[in-house]
Scaffold this motif. Structure first.
Motif: not given
Length: 181
Positions: A8-10, A46-56
Protein backbone atom coordinates in the motif's frame (compact mmCIF):
# COMPACT_ATOMS: atom_id res chain seq x y z
CA UNK A 1 -9.91 -15.66 2.44
CA UNK A 2 -7.58 -13.43 0.52
CA UNK A 3 -3.99 -13.79 1.72
CA UNK A 4 -2.25 -12.09 -1.20
CA UNK A 5 0.50 -9.84 0.16
CA UNK A 6 0.02 -6.28 -1.04
CA UNK A 7 2.01 -3.08 -0.95
CA UNK A 8 0.00 0.00 0.00
CA UNK A 9 1.71 3.16 -1.26
CA UNK A 10 0.57 6.31 0.51
CA UNK A 11 -0.19 8.28 -2.64
CA UNK A 12 -2.32 7.92 -5.75
CA UNK A 13 -0.45 6.75 -8.83
CA UNK A 14 -1.17 4.66 -11.93
CA UNK A 15 -0.71 0.88 -11.53
CA UNK A 16 2.53 -0.02 -13.36
CA UNK A 17 2.13 -2.18 -16.47
CA UNK A 18 2.31 -5.89 -15.71
CA UNK A 19 1.05 -5.56 -12.11
CA UNK A 20 -2.35 -6.05 -10.50
CA UNK A 21 -3.73 -3.45 -8.15
CA UNK A 22 -6.03 -0.47 -7.73
CA UNK A 23 -6.01 3.16 -6.72
CA UNK A 24 -7.89 4.34 -3.66
CA UNK A 25 -8.23 7.84 -2.25
CA UNK A 26 -4.69 8.91 -1.38
CA UNK A 27 -3.35 5.35 -1.75
CA UNK A 28 -2.30 2.84 -4.38
CA UNK A 29 -2.46 -0.92 -3.76
CA UNK A 30 -0.26 -3.29 -5.77
CA UNK A 31 -0.36 -7.07 -5.41
CA UNK A 32 3.12 -8.40 -4.67
CA UNK A 33 4.23 -10.85 -7.38
CA UNK A 34 6.17 -14.05 -6.76
CA UNK A 35 9.33 -13.08 -4.91
CA UNK A 36 11.52 -15.07 -7.33
CA UNK A 37 10.22 -13.20 -10.37
CA UNK A 38 11.83 -10.26 -12.14
CA UNK A 39 8.57 -8.36 -11.52
CA UNK A 40 9.16 -8.54 -7.76
CA UNK A 41 12.64 -7.01 -8.08
CA UNK A 42 11.37 -4.34 -10.46
CA UNK A 43 8.52 -3.45 -8.10
CA UNK A 44 10.91 -3.08 -5.17
CA UNK A 45 13.09 -0.75 -7.26
CA UNK A 46 10.03 1.21 -8.41
CA UNK A 47 8.80 1.94 -4.87
CA UNK A 48 12.23 2.56 -3.35
CA UNK A 49 12.03 5.75 -1.30
CA UNK A 50 8.22 5.92 -1.34
CA UNK A 51 6.09 5.92 1.82
CA UNK A 52 4.46 2.46 1.86
CA UNK A 53 3.59 -0.51 4.03
CA UNK A 54 2.83 -4.16 3.37
CA UNK A 55 -0.54 -5.57 4.27
CA UNK A 56 -0.67 -9.31 4.68
CA UNK A 57 -4.29 -10.18 5.30
CA UNK A 58 -6.99 -8.19 3.57
CA UNK A 59 -10.14 -9.50 5.22
CA UNK A 60 -10.91 -10.21 8.86
CA UNK A 61 -13.93 -12.36 8.09
CA UNK A 62 -15.78 -13.53 5.00
CA UNK A 63 -18.72 -15.82 4.49
CA UNK A 64 -22.14 -16.52 3.16
CA UNK A 65 -24.64 -19.27 2.48
CA UNK A 66 -25.81 -20.27 -0.95
CA UNK A 67 -28.65 -22.76 -1.01
CA UNK A 68 -28.02 -25.48 1.56
CA UNK A 69 -24.25 -24.93 1.72
CA UNK A 70 -22.15 -22.18 3.22
CA UNK A 71 -18.56 -21.16 3.77
CA UNK A 72 -16.94 -18.80 6.23
CA UNK A 73 -13.48 -17.77 7.32
CA UNK A 74 -12.46 -15.68 10.31
CA UNK A 75 -8.99 -14.83 11.58
CA UNK A 76 -7.79 -13.99 15.08
CA UNK A 77 -4.55 -13.59 16.99
CA UNK A 78 -2.84 -16.48 18.78
CA UNK A 79 -4.94 -15.79 21.90
CA UNK A 80 -8.24 -16.04 20.04
CA UNK A 81 -8.86 -12.26 19.90
CA UNK A 82 -9.84 -10.32 16.75
CA UNK A 83 -7.06 -8.51 14.94
CA UNK A 84 -7.37 -4.73 14.78
CA UNK A 85 -9.27 -3.56 11.71
CA UNK A 86 -8.23 -0.76 9.39
CA UNK A 87 -9.85 0.73 6.33
CA UNK A 88 -9.06 2.77 3.25
CA UNK A 89 -11.62 5.01 1.57
CA UNK A 90 -12.12 4.22 -2.09
CA UNK A 91 -11.62 6.95 -4.67
CA UNK A 92 -14.78 8.92 -5.31
CA UNK A 93 -17.75 8.71 -2.92
CA UNK A 94 -16.61 8.27 0.68
CA UNK A 95 -19.30 5.79 1.66
CA UNK A 96 -17.32 2.91 0.15
CA UNK A 97 -14.50 1.65 2.32
CA UNK A 98 -12.13 -1.29 2.04
CA UNK A 99 -11.72 -3.06 5.38
CA UNK A 100 -8.70 -5.16 6.20
CA UNK A 101 -6.30 -6.10 8.95
CA UNK A 102 -2.53 -5.82 8.93
CA UNK A 103 -0.30 -8.35 10.60
CA UNK A 104 3.21 -9.62 10.24
CA UNK A 105 2.74 -11.83 13.31
CA UNK A 106 1.40 -15.39 13.29
CA UNK A 107 -2.38 -15.63 13.33
CA UNK A 108 -5.13 -18.26 13.38
CA UNK A 109 -7.44 -18.82 10.43
CA UNK A 110 -10.66 -20.73 11.16
CA UNK A 111 -12.72 -21.89 8.18
CA UNK A 112 -16.14 -23.56 8.26
CA UNK A 113 -17.86 -25.37 5.39
CA UNK A 114 -21.52 -26.04 6.18
CA UNK A 115 -23.60 -28.70 4.39
CA UNK A 116 -27.06 -29.37 5.90
CA UNK A 117 -26.41 -30.67 9.42
CA UNK A 118 -22.72 -31.42 8.81
CA UNK A 119 -19.86 -29.00 9.09
CA UNK A 120 -16.19 -29.23 8.22
CA UNK A 121 -13.88 -26.98 10.24
CA UNK A 122 -10.20 -26.39 9.65
CA UNK A 123 -8.18 -24.30 12.06
CA UNK A 124 -4.73 -23.25 10.87
CA UNK A 125 -1.87 -21.28 12.29
CA UNK A 126 -0.44 -19.03 9.60
CA UNK A 127 3.01 -17.52 9.91
CA UNK A 128 3.41 -14.69 7.40
CA UNK A 129 7.06 -14.13 6.66
CA UNK A 130 7.10 -12.11 3.53
CA UNK A 131 7.41 -13.35 0.88
CA UNK A 132 6.62 -16.81 2.30
CA UNK A 133 3.62 -18.20 4.16
CA UNK A 134 3.75 -21.16 6.48
CA UNK A 135 0.45 -22.96 7.15
CA UNK A 136 0.05 -25.59 9.84
CA UNK A 137 -3.29 -27.29 10.41
CA UNK A 138 -4.01 -27.31 14.14
CA UNK A 139 -7.39 -29.02 14.26
CA UNK A 140 -9.95 -30.49 11.86
CA UNK A 141 -13.54 -31.33 12.67
CA UNK A 142 -15.98 -33.12 10.41
CA UNK A 143 -19.28 -33.85 12.07
CA UNK A 144 -22.71 -32.71 13.18
CA UNK A 145 -23.14 -29.07 14.19
CA UNK A 146 -25.18 -29.85 17.29
CA UNK A 147 -22.83 -30.07 20.28
CA UNK A 148 -19.74 -28.96 18.35
CA UNK A 149 -18.76 -26.52 21.12
CA UNK A 150 -18.14 -29.53 23.37
CA UNK A 151 -15.96 -31.29 20.82
CA UNK A 152 -13.26 -28.63 20.56
CA UNK A 153 -10.00 -30.12 21.90
CA UNK A 154 -9.01 -28.79 25.34
CA UNK A 155 -5.81 -27.19 24.10
CA UNK A 156 -7.87 -25.07 21.64
CA UNK A 157 -10.63 -23.99 24.04
CA UNK A 158 -9.41 -20.36 23.87
CA UNK A 159 -10.55 -20.37 20.22
CA UNK A 160 -14.13 -21.45 21.04
CA UNK A 161 -15.52 -17.95 20.43
CA UNK A 162 -14.00 -17.57 16.97
CA UNK A 163 -14.82 -21.19 16.00
CA UNK A 164 -18.49 -20.76 16.95
CA UNK A 165 -18.63 -17.35 15.22
CA UNK A 166 -17.28 -18.97 12.05
CA UNK A 167 -19.85 -21.77 12.28
CA UNK A 168 -22.65 -19.19 12.67
CA UNK A 169 -21.36 -17.11 9.76
CA UNK A 170 -21.28 -20.17 7.48
CA UNK A 171 -25.04 -20.58 8.04
CA UNK A 172 -26.01 -16.97 7.19
CA UNK A 173 -27.83 -16.12 3.98
CA UNK A 174 -25.72 -13.69 1.91
CA UNK A 175 -23.85 -12.70 5.06
CA UNK A 176 -22.70 -9.11 5.50
CA UNK A 177 -22.98 -8.88 9.29
CA UNK A 178 -20.03 -9.04 11.66
CA UNK A 179 -19.91 -12.13 13.84
CA UNK A 180 -16.56 -11.90 15.60
CA UNK A 181 -15.42 -8.31 15.42
Amino acid sequence: MNVTPQIVIKKEMPIPNGYEGRTLEGHTIINIPDWLSDEYSKLMELIDGMDYYVRIQTEGEIGGKHGIKGDAGIICDLNGNPLEKSYLVKSGPHENKETFVITSEPYIHVSAHFDKEYIIIHMKEIVPKLPFYHFETLWKYHGIISGIEYKIPDKYKEYKKVIMATVKKSQCEDCHCLHFY
